[in-house]
Design a protein around this motif. Structure first.
Motif, PDB file in Angstrom:
ATOM      1  N   LYS A 125       1.119  -1.221   0.146  1.00 48.79           N
ATOM      2  CA  LYS A 125      -0.030  -0.365   0.109  1.00 48.79           C
ATOM      3  C   LYS A 125       0.545   1.427   0.174  1.00 48.79           C
ATOM      4  N   LEU A 126       1.848   1.320   0.448  1.00 49.83           N
ATOM      5  CA  LEU A 126       2.690   2.215   0.919  1.00 49.83           C
ATOM      6  C   LEU A 126       3.614   2.849   0.070  1.00 49.83           C
ATOM      7  N   ALA A 127       4.268   1.365  -0.327  1.00 56.11           N
ATOM      8  CA  ALA A 127       5.432   1.681  -2.318  1.00 56.11           C
ATOM      9  C   ALA A 127       4.591   1.854  -3.123  1.00 56.11           C
ATOM     10  N   SER A 128       3.591   1.398  -3.601  1.00 53.16           N
ATOM     11  CA  SER A 128       2.452   1.506  -4.885  1.00 53.16           C
ATOM     12  C   SER A 128       2.733   3.232  -4.784  1.00 53.16           C
ATOM     13  N   LYS A 129       2.461   3.848  -3.970  1.00 50.50           N
ATOM     14  CA  LYS A 129       2.046   4.820  -3.843  1.00 50.50           C
ATOM     15  C   LYS A 129       3.182   5.773  -5.085  1.00 50.50           C
ATOM     16  N   TYR A 130       4.315   5.133  -3.828  1.00 52.65           N
ATOM     17  CA  TYR A 130       5.972   5.809  -4.632  1.00 52.65           C
ATOM     18  C   TYR A 130       5.967   5.838  -6.658  1.00 52.65           C
ATOM     19  N   ASN A 131       6.211   3.493  -6.043  1.00 54.62           N
ATOM     20  CA  ASN A 131       6.930   3.085  -7.306  1.00 54.62           C
ATOM     21  C   ASN A 131       6.003   4.398  -8.673  1.00 54.62           C
ATOM     22  N   HIS A 132       4.395   4.546  -8.602  1.00 54.54           N
ATOM     23  CA  HIS A 132       3.336   4.920  -9.334  1.00 54.54           C
ATOM     24  C   HIS A 132       4.583   6.565 -10.173  1.00 54.54           C
ATOM     25  N   ILE A 133       4.598   7.604  -8.871  1.00 55.68           N
ATOM     26  CA  ILE A 133       4.962   8.484  -9.498  1.00 55.68           C
ATOM     27  C   ILE A 133       7.077   8.286  -9.450  1.00 55.68           C
ATOM     28  N   ILE A 134       7.207   6.552  -9.451  1.00 50.68           N
ATOM     29  CA  ILE A 134       8.952   7.238  -9.897  1.00 50.68           C
ATOM     30  C   ILE A 134       9.309   6.432 -11.136  1.00 50.68           C
ATOM     31  N   SER A 190      14.131   3.765   1.835  1.00 50.60           N
ATOM     32  CA  SER A 190      13.458   4.897   3.487  1.00 50.60           C
ATOM     33  C   SER A 190      12.945   3.163   4.221  1.00 50.60           C
ATOM     34  N   LEU A 191      11.811   3.018   3.224  1.00 51.34           N
ATOM     35  CA  LEU A 191      10.957   2.487   3.695  1.00 51.34           C
ATOM     36  C   LEU A 191      11.031   0.352   3.247  1.00 51.34           C
ATOM     37  N   ASN A 192      12.628   0.541   2.693  1.00 56.97           N
ATOM     38  CA  ASN A 192      12.810  -0.559   2.170  1.00 56.97           C
ATOM     39  C   ASN A 192      13.389  -0.878   3.256  1.00 56.97           C
ATOM     40  N   GLY A 193      14.182   0.336   4.234  1.00 58.65           N
ATOM     41  CA  GLY A 193      15.238  -0.594   4.511  1.00 58.65           C
ATOM     42  C   GLY A 193      14.825  -0.429   5.706  1.00 58.65           C
ATOM     43  N   LEU A 194      13.364   0.042   6.132  1.00 58.52           N
ATOM     44  CA  LEU A 194      12.464  -0.544   7.718  1.00 58.52           C
ATOM     45  C   LEU A 194      12.087  -1.817   7.933  1.00 58.52           C
ATOM     46  N   THR A 195      11.668  -1.971   6.364  1.00 56.72           N
ATOM     47  CA  THR A 195      10.486  -3.248   6.326  1.00 56.72           C
ATOM     48  C   THR A 195      10.561  -4.314   6.004  1.00 56.72           C
ATOM     49  N   SER A 196      11.825  -3.997   5.129  1.00 58.81           N
ATOM     50  CA  SER A 196      12.492  -5.505   5.091  1.00 58.81           C
ATOM     51  C   SER A 196      13.772  -6.234   5.674  1.00 58.81           C
ATOM     52  N   HIS A 197      14.611  -6.526   5.156  1.00 60.37           N
ATOM     53  CA  HIS A 197      15.720  -7.389   6.034  1.00 60.37           C
ATOM     54  C   HIS A 197      15.821  -7.154   7.464  1.00 60.37           C
ATOM     55  N   ASN A 198      15.963  -6.016   7.385  1.00 57.37           N
ATOM     56  CA  ASN A 198      15.611  -5.281   9.064  1.00 57.37           C
ATOM     57  C   ASN A 198      14.781  -6.120  10.229  1.00 57.37           C
ATOM     58  N   LEU A 199      13.930  -5.923   9.008  1.00 59.66           N
ATOM     59  CA  LEU A 199      12.901  -6.291  10.432  1.00 59.66           C
ATOM     60  C   LEU A 199      12.560  -8.451  10.656  1.00 59.66           C
ATOM     61  N   VAL A 200      12.372  -8.457   9.665  1.00 59.28           N
ATOM     62  CA  VAL A 200      13.105  -9.976   9.275  1.00 59.28           C
ATOM     63  C   VAL A 200      14.095 -10.353  10.123  1.00 59.28           C
ATOM     64  N   MET A 236      11.811 -13.080   0.074  1.00 55.78           N
ATOM     65  CA  MET A 236      10.456 -12.783   0.220  1.00 55.78           C
ATOM     66  C   MET A 236      10.332 -11.438   0.251  1.00 55.78           C
ATOM     67  N   VAL A 237      10.564 -11.461   0.953  1.00 49.67           N
ATOM     68  CA  VAL A 237      10.513  -9.714   1.408  1.00 49.67           C
ATOM     69  C   VAL A 237      11.101  -9.097  -0.015  1.00 49.67           C
ATOM     70  N   ASN A 238      12.787  -9.551  -0.133  1.00 50.37           N
ATOM     71  CA  ASN A 238      13.527  -8.478  -0.053  1.00 50.37           C
ATOM     72  C   ASN A 238      13.278  -7.929  -1.987  1.00 50.37           C
ATOM     73  N   GLN A 239      12.104  -8.608  -2.106  1.00 56.47           N
ATOM     74  CA  GLN A 239      11.025  -9.061  -3.511  1.00 56.47           C
ATOM     75  C   GLN A 239      10.400  -8.192  -3.767  1.00 56.47           C
ATOM     76  N   LEU A 240       9.799  -7.633  -2.422  1.00 50.93           N
ATOM     77  CA  LEU A 240       9.400  -6.838  -2.296  1.00 50.93           C
ATOM     78  C   LEU A 240       8.645  -5.771  -3.063  1.00 50.93           C
ATOM     79  N   ALA A 241       9.864  -4.506  -3.281  1.00 50.99           N
ATOM     80  CA  ALA A 241      10.119  -3.912  -4.023  1.00 50.99           C
ATOM     81  C   ALA A 241      10.505  -3.885  -5.412  1.00 50.99           C
ATOM     82  N   GLN A 242      11.426  -4.879  -5.714  1.00 44.92           N
ATOM     83  CA  GLN A 242      10.469  -5.332  -6.898  1.00 44.92           C
ATOM     84  C   GLN A 242       9.014  -4.841  -7.905  1.00 44.92           C
ATOM     85  N   LEU A 243       8.346  -6.211  -6.851  1.00 40.82           N
ATOM     86  CA  LEU A 243       7.618  -6.704  -6.517  1.00 40.82           C
ATOM     87  C   LEU A 243       6.386  -5.349  -7.925  1.00 40.82           C
TER      88      LEU A 243
END
Length: 673
Positions: free
Chosen positions: A272-281, A331-341, A389-396
């Motif tokens: 939900k958060l990343a979709s907004k950024y990716n549309h703009i990018i 920043s979003l990826n850093g907070l929610t990817s490998h570190n959180l796992v 899987m989590v590390n691929q969310l950005a590319q997804l």
């Protein structure tokens, strides 16, 4: 249909390859996940199994052990019905092992003192005489297990080999299938570009369209090649691991199941958060491509008018916007990817070791050490696919946004290319009450009515914006009329497929377009129906052969993008030869002589006599001297035909055409002076 379902439909095209890949993946996972089970058996049966009851025996085989003149065999090594002697026990306290030459209950807290082992359970302490085993003596009790340990190690090694082969096979099948999907998708996107109406390109910069074909499809490629393969692998691994956990211990497995809803909620919130950024990018990247393409094409103008700084500033603003949103996504990826796992994994380990770890080391443990080891091993393996899987969310998200943009293009209404043989036109063209507007309510043509008979040359003249090119756009059906009728040989063109309509029509534009290739390929456009001899004849007929012959490779001379190594006159002559080679029944010359020097114009005027034979020719011209011999001249003003006739009759009428002609002749005279 949403983006995910449409991508799934593309994957179904190559479903056999995907299914084979998934089956190989399942086999690889199964082979690999047997490791902890084998380790569990090694620990519980062959290593910690030494603490099971031992019995004296008279048998002499590989499972028996000689200790102080007596032979002993472990309880689980006896055959059914085989007689057992006196029981003995071996137990470990600290790092030392002790032999108890009697039956003993060892469940509880144990200690050794004064050649006795004290076992305390539920407040009751029991003492057993015991002897500490030397290393050589201890090894005798372990020796029967060596063969089993080697056997299990060999089995595990073979399974790892099979897992490696299956892993290679599944990766190859999944990734090759993914590449086939992207190949198909790119073909569809490029084919759609050929199908969409000309109006689509009026509203879309070329750079943005290029971005859809290249950058966006490349992002989708990452979805199939990396993201989906990681998700497939992760899901199968997790399913296999959870199955193994339930086999090991249902309580432990149920505790770890809490990770599944956490992962689902996690992915949902991230998307939900990343979709907004990716549309703009993706949109900003498309704008950057559009601007770069425009700047390259307009570089002479940018430099001539010294607009380098302003253009660079505009680019920097777009680039800064792209950089800013990329950083937000990072920043979003850093907070929610490998570190959180990592945090979740460590918390899970701490909770399990705290709750079950101490208890498993006791003799009356609820779970064995082997189960605990296997469980920890599986838990560690469980977080590997989760991390992947989590590390691929950005590319997804990037891929889904790109796919959405690609499907918007694919959903544009288009025209299917129809291959249909039709007889060559005679060339009778009739416009009957035609009105047209590019924008609703803003007509550029009003009640256009005229007839061009077979073999006639019809010239369209008038000031810029009077509607000359619009008439030809309608004849070619680059745009469709909503009022009036256009007939070719008495047939309404709106009832004819566009490709069929254009089968026997040719056009030469003011700014001729040459493709990368050779002189010959630009004339024939690689149409097998046009032979080498036809190409040579067309070039000769339009008077282009003299300059072609002096080129180093003649007809095979390479032509780079847009034919920039040739002069404008040479490019125009080649476009004339192209039109002639296709032998159209109706030929349109749209300002074809506007950018040609006087010498080349004289050559083209001679070629026009050849071109006009047996075909109806429409000439859009500003230079009235080039149309004096036209059979019919239409003078347009603000979308209406205000005068009609040949050169002589229009000069005698002394109207608008006369004024235009006199002005041009006066300009020539003044220039001559």
């Amino acid at each position: 249909m949403n983006v995910g379902k449409r991508l799934f439909r593309y994957a179904l095209i190559y479903k056999k390859s995907f299914i084979i890949g998934l089956l190989l993946l399942a086999l690889a996972v199964s082979a690999e996940l047997t490791g902890p089970f084998i380790a569990k058996r090694m620990i519980d049966v062959h290593i910690l199994g030494i603490e099971k009851p031992w019995y004296k025996t008279t048998a002499q085989d590989k499972d028996t052990v000689t200790y102080k003149g007596s032979r002993y065999q472990r309880e689980d090594r006896f055959q059914s019905g085989e007689p057992k002697g006196k029981q003995a026990r071996i137990t470990q306290i600290g790092r030392k092992y002790y032999f108890i030459n009697q039956s003993a209950k060892l469940e509880g807290e144990k200690s050794y003192k004064n050649k006795e082992i004290m076992v305390t359970s539920k407040g009751v302490t029991t003492k057993y005489p015991a002897v500490q085993l030397k290393n050589s003596e201890l090894f005798k009790f372990y020796k029967p297990e060596i063969r089993g340990l080697f056997k299990l190690t060999g089995i595990y090694f073979v399974l790892l080999l099979f897992a490696g082969l299956f892993q290679y096979g599944q990766r190859y099948m999944l990734q090759s299938s993914s590449n086939l999907v992207i190949k198909k998708l790119r073909q569809d996107v490029f084919s759609q570009i050929q199908r969409v109406p000309i109006t689509y390109f009026d509203n879309q910069p070329a750079g943005k369209i290029v971005s859809r074909v290249t950058n966006d499809t490349e992002a989708i490629k990452e979805l199939f090649v990396n993201v989906l393969s990681n998700f497939f692998t992760g899901i199968i691994y997790m399913a296999g691991i959870f199955t193994a956990l339930f086999i090991l211990d249902m309580r432990l497995a149920l505790i770890t199941m809490i990770l599944v809803p956490i992962l689902v909620v996690w992915i949902t919130l991230y998307r939900k958060l990343a979709s907004k950024y990716n549309h703009i990018i993706r949109s900003t990247l498309s704008d950057i491509n559009g601007m770069v393409n425009e700047s390259i094409q307009g570089m002479p103008i940018i430099r001539a008018f010294k607009r380098q700084k302003e253009t660079t500033k505009e680019f920097e603003e777009m680039n800064e916007k792209y950089f800013s949103f990329q950083n937000r996504l990072l920043s979003l990826n850093g907070l929610t990817s490998h570190n959180l796992v990592s945090v979740l994994r460590n918390l899970a380990f701490v909770a399990l070791i705290w709750y079950f770890g101490g208890a498993s080391l006791k003799t009356d443990a609820l779970i064995s050490v082997g189960v605990l080891y296997a469980f920890v091993d599986y838990l560690n393996r469980l977080f590997q696919p989760i991390t992947g899987m989590v590390n691929q969310l950005a590319q997804l998200e990037q891929a889904l946004v790109s796919a959405e943009r690609v499907f918007v293009l694919l959903d544009e209404p288009g025209m299917d290319v129809k291959v249909q043989e039709v007889d060559r036109y005679k060339g009778n063209v009739t416009f009957n009450g035609v009105s047209f507007a590019y924008k609703e309510g803003e007509n550029v043509l009003n009640d256009i009515t005229f007839e061009a008979r077979q073999g006639e040359t019809v010239a369209l003249v008038g000031h810029t914006g009077s509607g000359k090119s619009s008439i030809m756009n309608l004849l070619f059906r680059f745009y469709d009329i909503k009022q009036g009728r256009i007939l070719i040989d008495g047939k309404d063109i709106m009832k004819m497929p566009k490709q069929v309509l254009r089968e026997h029509m040719g056009i030469v534009l003011q700014d001729p377009f040459l493709f990368t290739g050779t002189i010959a390929s630009n004339i024939s456009l690689d149409d097998p129906a046009i032979s080498r001899e036809m190409v040579e004849k067309a070039i000769t007929d339009v008077g282009a052969m003299p300059f072609v012959q002096i080129l180093p490779k003649g007809l095979d001379e390479p032509v780079i993008e847009k034919g920039s190594t040739l002069s404008s006159g040479q490019r125009q002559l080649l476009s004339f030869a192209r039109a002639l080679a296709f032998n159209p029944a109706i030929l349109i010359l749209d300002e074809a002589t506007a950018s040609i020097d006087t010498e080349t114009e004289a050559i083209i005027q001679e070629a026009l006599d050849v071109l006009k034979r047996g075909r109806t020719t429409f000439i859009i011209a500003h230079r009235l001297s080039t149309i004096k011999n036209a059979d019919q001249i239409l003078v347009l003003d603000r979308g209406r035909i205000v005068e009609k006739g040949d050169h002589t009759s229009l000069m005698e009428a002394r109207g608008r055409y006369f004024q235009m002609y006199q002005i041009q002749q006066g300009q020539k005279a003044s220039k001559a002076v």
